[in-house]
Scaffold this motif. Structure first.
Motif, PDB file in Angstrom:
ATOM      1  N   THR A 153      33.921 -18.423  -0.702  1.00  0.00           N
ATOM      2  CA  THR A 153      33.899 -19.591   0.177  1.00  0.00           C
ATOM      3  C   THR A 153      32.481 -19.818   0.708  1.00  0.00           C
ATOM      4  N   GLY A 154      32.301 -20.879   1.479  1.00  0.00           N
ATOM      5  CA  GLY A 154      31.006 -21.154   2.088  1.00  0.00           C
ATOM      6  C   GLY A 154      30.555 -22.591   1.891  1.00  0.00           C
ATOM      7  N   PHE A 155      29.477 -22.932   2.558  1.00  0.00           N
ATOM      8  CA  PHE A 155      28.926 -24.299   2.518  1.00  0.00           C
ATOM      9  C   PHE A 155      28.648 -24.737   1.079  1.00  0.00           C
ATOM     10  N   ASP A 156      27.945 -23.894   0.323  1.00  0.00           N
ATOM     11  CA  ASP A 156      27.578 -24.281  -1.049  1.00  0.00           C
ATOM     12  C   ASP A 156      28.803 -24.445  -1.936  1.00  0.00           C
ATOM     13  N   ILE A 157      29.822 -23.617  -1.666  1.00  0.00           N
ATOM     14  CA  ILE A 157      31.042 -23.668  -2.482  1.00  0.00           C
ATOM     15  C   ILE A 157      31.778 -24.983  -2.213  1.00  0.00           C
ATOM     16  N   ILE A 212      35.341 -18.363 -10.094  1.00  0.00           N
ATOM     17  CA  ILE A 212      33.894 -18.434  -9.871  1.00  0.00           C
ATOM     18  C   ILE A 212      33.340 -17.035 -10.136  1.00  0.00           C
ATOM     19  N   GLN A 213      32.276 -16.933 -10.895  1.00  0.00           N
ATOM     20  CA  GLN A 213      31.728 -15.612 -11.243  1.00  0.00           C
ATOM     21  C   GLN A 213      30.737 -15.160 -10.168  1.00  0.00           C
ATOM     22  N   THR A 214      31.060 -14.044  -9.540  1.00  0.00           N
ATOM     23  CA  THR A 214      30.175 -13.553  -8.482  1.00  0.00           C
ATOM     24  C   THR A 214      29.257 -12.481  -9.046  1.00  0.00           C
ATOM     25  N   ALA A 272      27.971 -17.459  -8.367  1.00  0.00           N
ATOM     26  CA  ALA A 272      27.533 -17.446  -6.970  1.00  0.00           C
ATOM     27  C   ALA A 272      27.181 -16.025  -6.538  1.00  0.00           C
ATOM     28  N   ASP A 273      26.236 -15.950  -5.620  1.00  0.00           N
ATOM     29  CA  ASP A 273      25.881 -14.681  -4.954  1.00  0.00           C
ATOM     30  C   ASP A 273      26.586 -14.722  -3.610  1.00  0.00           C
ATOM     31  N   VAL A 274      27.583 -13.853  -3.428  1.00  0.00           N
ATOM     32  CA  VAL A 274      28.411 -13.981  -2.219  1.00  0.00           C
ATOM     33  C   VAL A 274      27.898 -13.189  -1.019  1.00  0.00           C
ATOM     34  N   THR A 275      26.634 -12.790  -1.053  1.00  0.00           N
ATOM     35  CA  THR A 275      26.076 -12.110   0.126  1.00  0.00           C
ATOM     36  C   THR A 275      25.023 -13.014   0.780  1.00  0.00           C
ATOM     37  N   PHE A 276      25.433 -14.256   1.026  1.00  0.00           N
ATOM     38  CA  PHE A 276      24.520 -15.226   1.630  1.00  0.00           C
ATOM     39  C   PHE A 276      25.276 -16.117   2.613  1.00  0.00           C
ATOM     40  N   PRO A 277      25.930 -15.491   3.614  1.00  0.00           N
ATOM     41  CA  PRO A 277      26.734 -16.289   4.547  1.00  0.00           C
ATOM     42  C   PRO A 277      25.883 -17.133   5.492  1.00  0.00           C
ATOM     43  N   PRO A 278      26.271 -18.360   5.862  1.00  0.00           N
ATOM     44  CA  PRO A 278      27.565 -18.993   5.550  1.00  0.00           C
ATOM     45  C   PRO A 278      27.530 -19.881   4.307  1.00  0.00           C
ATOM     46  N   PHE A 279      26.548 -19.699   3.440  1.00  0.00           N
ATOM     47  CA  PHE A 279      26.467 -20.528   2.232  1.00  0.00           C
ATOM     48  C   PHE A 279      27.418 -20.028   1.143  1.00  0.00           C
ATOM     49  N   GLU A 280      27.445 -18.696   0.975  1.00  0.00           N
ATOM     50  CA  GLU A 280      28.369 -18.054   0.034  1.00  0.00           C
ATOM     51  C   GLU A 280      28.832 -16.755   0.636  1.00  0.00           C
ATOM     52  N   MET A 281      30.151 -16.551   0.636  1.00  0.00           N
ATOM     53  CA  MET A 281      30.679 -15.272   1.109  1.00  0.00           C
ATOM     54  C   MET A 281      32.112 -15.104   0.619  1.00  0.00           C
ATOM     55  N   GLY A 317      23.891 -18.352 -20.886  1.00  0.00           N
ATOM     56  CA  GLY A 317      25.089 -19.172 -21.044  1.00  0.00           C
ATOM     57  C   GLY A 317      26.348 -18.556 -20.459  1.00  0.00           C
ATOM     58  N   THR A 318      26.210 -17.441 -19.760  1.00  0.00           N
ATOM     59  CA  THR A 318      27.369 -16.851 -19.076  1.00  0.00           C
ATOM     60  C   THR A 318      27.902 -17.811 -18.017  1.00  0.00           C
ATOM     61  N   ILE A 319      26.989 -18.494 -17.363  1.00  0.00           N
ATOM     62  CA  ILE A 319      27.353 -19.559 -16.416  1.00  0.00           C
ATOM     63  C   ILE A 319      26.493 -20.788 -16.703  1.00  0.00           C
ATOM     64  N   ASP A 320      26.975 -21.953 -16.262  1.00  0.00           N
ATOM     65  CA  ASP A 320      26.221 -23.206 -16.436  1.00  0.00           C
ATOM     66  C   ASP A 320      25.477 -23.594 -15.168  1.00  0.00           C
ATOM     67  N   VAL A 321      26.050 -23.191 -14.040  1.00  0.00           N
ATOM     68  CA  VAL A 321      25.571 -23.638 -12.725  1.00  0.00           C
ATOM     69  C   VAL A 321      25.625 -22.458 -11.765  1.00  0.00           C
ATOM     70  N   ALA A 322      24.625 -22.354 -10.865  1.00  0.00           N
ATOM     71  CA  ALA A 322      24.672 -21.333  -9.817  1.00  0.00           C
ATOM     72  C   ALA A 322      24.426 -21.967  -8.463  1.00  0.00           C
ATOM     73  N   VAL A 323      25.268 -21.579  -7.499  1.00  0.00           N
ATOM     74  CA  VAL A 323      25.003 -21.938  -6.108  1.00  0.00           C
ATOM     75  C   VAL A 323      24.763 -20.642  -5.344  1.00  0.00           C
ATOM     76  N   ALA A 324      23.624 -20.568  -4.648  1.00  0.00           N
ATOM     77  CA  ALA A 324      23.242 -19.310  -4.007  1.00  0.00           C
ATOM     78  C   ALA A 324      22.203 -19.550  -2.921  1.00  0.00           C
ATOM     79  N   GLY A 325      22.221 -20.724  -2.312  1.00  0.00           N
ATOM     80  CA  GLY A 325      21.131 -21.031  -1.392  1.00  0.00           C
ATOM     81  C   GLY A 325      19.806 -20.744  -2.075  1.00  0.00           C
TER      82      GLY A 325
END
Ligand code: GLN
Length: 229
Positions: A30-34, A52-54, A14-23, A67-75
């Motif tokens: 936390t956030g909507f996407d999480i 969760i890998q930020t 996740a990219d945690v500089t995308f509030p309120p989706f990721e923060m 392959g470091t991650i399988d899935v990304a949530v980041a808006g």
């Protein structure tokens, strides 16, 4: 279904500089996407690897490809260029770019950005869009807070970014800035999934469908968004 011991484990980025989706809040991602991906995982009997890998937005697609991650949530906006590199779930949130300026700015829309300095987040759809426009000077930052600070300290005359995040910035104690003009784009966010696991994409899409049908999506939405934005 599978027993707990057979649960498929997914590595989530996740990219945690995308509030309120990721923060980050109290040291936690936390956030909507999480909340959404956690609910999808629970629905589909997937286990999200801890932690969760930020990482920077720019790093997410390469991390999926290696392959470091399988899935990304980041808006993450579904674009045809990105679809060459990763699979996307069905759209889960409709969005668009907006222009954020100081309250006393004379900028009223895209045309007024000519000759101005605009702060953006590196590698995002705002960066890609404005980079095509020759007359705009662009300052790129990995963290959107640095772009907002650049506007605040006069180093840029506008920030162009996803409208819900711009509105969140205004609503979290920054009443000296405003969104102007109409949305510059219509964009849909998707969950990015490795192309190596089409079954995983299927599960995520099935989970999303079920959460929309059973009202859980709506509940999570209301936790983060008061009205449509
Ligand atoms: N929606 C934008 C994009 O996909 C920004 C995403 C983000 O900054 N996390 O480019």
């Amino acid at each position: 279904g599978k027993s707990a011991s057979q649960q498929e484990v997914i590595k989530l980025g996740a990219d945690v500089t995308f509030p309120p989706f990721e923060m980050m809040k109290d040291g936690k991602v936390t956030g909507f996407d999480i909340d959404l991906i956690k609910a999808i995982a629970a629905q589909e009997n997937l286990k999200i690897a801890d932690p969760i890998q930020t990482m920077d937005f720019q790093g997410l697609i390469p991390a999926i490809q290696t392959g470091t991650i399988d899935v990304a949530v980041a808006g993450m906006t579904i674009t045809s260029a990105r679809e060459q590199q990763v699979n996307f779930s069905k759209p889960y949130y409709h969005s668009g770019l907006s222009i954020l300026v100081k309250n006393d700015s004379t900028i009223k829309g895209l045309a007024d950005l000519k000759g101005k300095t605009v702060a953006v987040k590196l590698g995002t759809t705002a960066d890609i869009m404005l980079s095509k426009d020759q007359g705009i000077k662009i300052k790129r930052f990995n963290n959107i807070d640095d772009a907002y600070n650049e506007l605040q300290n006069g180093g840029a005359q506008a920030v162009v970014f996803d409208n819900p995040v711009n509105l969140n910035y205004i609503n979290t104690g920054h009443s000296n800035v405003k969104v102007v003009g109409s949305l510059l784009t219509g964009e849909d966010y998707g969950i990015a999934v490795t192309k190596q696991n089409s079954q995983l994409l299927q599960k995520i899409n099935d989970g999303l469908d079920k959460l929309i049908a059973n009202g859980q999506y709506e509940k999570i939405y209301r936790d983060y968004f008061k009205s449509d934005n």
